[in-house]
Design an enzyme around this catalytic site. Sequence first.
Site, PDB file in Angstrom:
ATOM      1  N   LYS A  71      63.589  70.870  92.136  1.00 13.08           N
ATOM      2  CA  LYS A  71      63.742  69.697  91.276  1.00 13.08           C
ATOM      3  C   LYS A  71      64.543  70.040  90.044  1.00 13.08           C
ATOM      4  CE  LYS A  71      62.350  65.449  90.426  1.00 13.08           C
ATOM      5  NZ  LYS A  71      63.728  65.165  90.051  1.00 13.08           N
ATOM      6  N   SER A 103      59.068  62.408  86.527  1.00 15.65           N
ATOM      7  CA  SER A 103      59.822  62.423  87.786  1.00 15.65           C
ATOM      8  C   SER A 103      58.878  62.692  88.962  1.00 15.65           C
ATOM      9  CB  SER A 103      60.881  63.530  87.759  1.00 15.65           C
ATOM     10  OG  SER A 103      62.049  63.077  87.134  1.00 15.65           O
ATOM     11  N   ARG A 144      58.167  76.764  96.033  1.00 11.52           N
ATOM     12  CA  ARG A 144      57.614  75.448  96.363  1.00 11.52           C
ATOM     13  C   ARG A 144      58.785  74.534  96.641  1.00 11.52           C
ATOM     14  NH1 ARG A 144      52.293  74.936  95.436  1.00 11.52           N
ATOM     15  NH2 ARG A 144      51.349  76.064  93.703  1.00 11.52           N
ATOM     16  N   LYS A 155      69.160  72.744  89.546  1.00  9.42           N
ATOM     17  CA  LYS A 155      69.994  71.977  88.597  1.00  9.42           C
ATOM     18  C   LYS A 155      71.368  71.793  89.189  1.00  9.42           C
ATOM     19  CE  LYS A 155      69.142  71.124  84.343  1.00  9.42           C
ATOM     20  NZ  LYS A 155      68.088  70.365  83.849  1.00  9.42           N
ATOM     21  N   HIS A 159      62.535  78.705  95.729  1.00 10.72           N
ATOM     22  CA  HIS A 159      61.979  77.937  96.843  1.00 10.72           C
ATOM     23  C   HIS A 159      60.504  78.258  97.064  1.00 10.72           C
ATOM     24  CE1 HIS A 159      66.391  77.841  98.247  1.00 10.72           C
ATOM     25  NE2 HIS A 159      66.079  76.665  97.765  1.00 10.72           N
TER      26      HIS A 159
HETATM   27  N1  GLU Z   1      66.968  66.991  83.552  1.00  9.29           N
HETATM   28  C1  GLU Z   1      65.624  66.976  83.134  1.00  9.29           C
HETATM   29  C2  GLU Z   1      65.193  68.362  82.683  1.00  9.29           C
HETATM   30  O1  GLU Z   1      65.999  69.178  82.305  1.00  9.29           O
HETATM   31  C3  GLU Z   1      64.684  66.332  84.139  1.00  9.29           C
HETATM   32  C4  GLU Z   1      64.594  66.967  85.476  1.00  9.29           C
HETATM   33  C5  GLU Z   1      63.822  66.148  86.480  1.00  9.29           C
HETATM   34  O2  GLU Z   1      63.248  65.121  86.154  1.00  9.29           O
HETATM   35  O3  GLU Z   1      63.823  66.557  87.640  1.00  9.29           O
HETATM   36  O4  GLU Z   1      64.030  68.655  82.622  1.00  9.29           O
END
Ligand code: GLU
Length: 471
Positions: free
Chosen positions: A70, A362, A66, A106, A64
């Site tokens: 994601k 993204s 930041r 994730k 965390h």
């Molecule tokens: N699942 C992708 C990765 O492992 C993309 C993650 C994303 O775009 O947040 O990088």
Amino acid sequence: MSTAYKFTEEVNKGFDRAAAHVDASPELLAQVKRCNSLYYISFPIRRDDGSIEVIDAWRAEHSHHRQPTKGGIRFASAVNDDEVMALAALMTYKCAVVNVPFGGAKGGVKIDPRGYSPAELERITRRFTFELWRKHFIGPGLDVPAPDMGTGPREMAWVADTYASLCGAELNSYACVTGKPVSQGGIAGRNEATGRGVFFGLREACSISEDMKRLGLKSGIDGKRFVVQGLGNVGYHAAKFLIEDGAVLVGVSEIRGGIANPKGIDLEQLMAYRQDQGTVVGFPGASPLPTSLAALELECDILVPAALENQITAENAPRIKAKIIGEGANGPTTDYADQLLQQRGIMIIPDIYLNAGGVTVSYFEWLKNLQHVSFGRIEKRFDESAYLRLLDAVEESTGKEFTTQELRFLAHGADELDLVNSGLEETMAFSYEQLREGKERLGPKVDLRTAAMALAIRKVVITYEELGIFP
Ligand code: GLU
């Protein structure tokens, strides 16, 4: 060496090796390494036949430092807590390497998506989203999922719609997830972004003639023979862009088998064949391989593992003949195998740099959702008129007349796809430069993976130091 594979341990071994090069207290390094939150949930869904099935799912938020955090959501039967935590950690380092201002996360749902109908997958995705929302594990400023193995734009549209319906009129609700279809707030170029990033990264690495000379190769992608493991979104697109730049596909490995043809494999014909037959095996002109993993051991210049983690291990590493390994997948090489390959002088372009194209685009999608306007929309026509006026002036002063085709090319204003691809190219090129500089600073014994990890750790450490630790 233990035989039971633990993905987090593999990632952490690399972390420890790199952390030795970072000037920070052991306590702070321990904080950077540790997974901050792990949410496990099981929930029931109704199958199409009326029966009820209990589904296991996880979301790990590794760092965390930041926010938002994601990272993708994976649908696969091998998903477990160890895997999502390791993948979330890789996301933290990946974002730091390519200067994407997010922490890592994730998610995973333990199902084989091929065993479920679209309606069942929709129920699973929507319920999982609801559970994430309930515990504040999703939101434009909190945690933003994306596609990963077994998921794509369709699932991301379900996530966005579920979240938006839970949040009523929240203006930025569609920024709660990326990788959406373009019609649902997605961005042009996201789908192929990871594969395109793999290509840009390899092109950067191959453009440095002294590095190529050390491997006994000439610089550039043109003419390089490569093998790809996995023809999913990442493997297919990476192969496509490499071929467009002159590389020759000489081997392919998939779950159901592998094929080789030193003279080259036509990728589009192979995709059509696989669509038809359900496997790459039997593709005309190519020889079948005894096992799908055998493709990793083929004679080639570049090997692109673009499937799962734990593919290049102590067992097969000594037989790998590639001179360059470009990690399209997350964690395809175990730590021990990595050390064996480095000793043999094989150049490994690490996952936390090479497959960062997905999260980079993204990030652009998230920005687009927050600004509520697509990139290029406001300035495209203005730029085109300015370029045309300039070209007019050139015609007048030189007497040269441009053809309609030349004018169209020269006066083209950038649209969203142009800007996304150019932003991605810049990110991959600039990050490689930073990475190589970092490696040089650490001395000749340090490999690219360690340099990338050290760079990432240093960036996270600096953020913590500047923020101060919350009392
Ligand atoms: N699942 C992708 C990765 O492992 C993309 C993650 C994303 O775009 O947040 O990088």
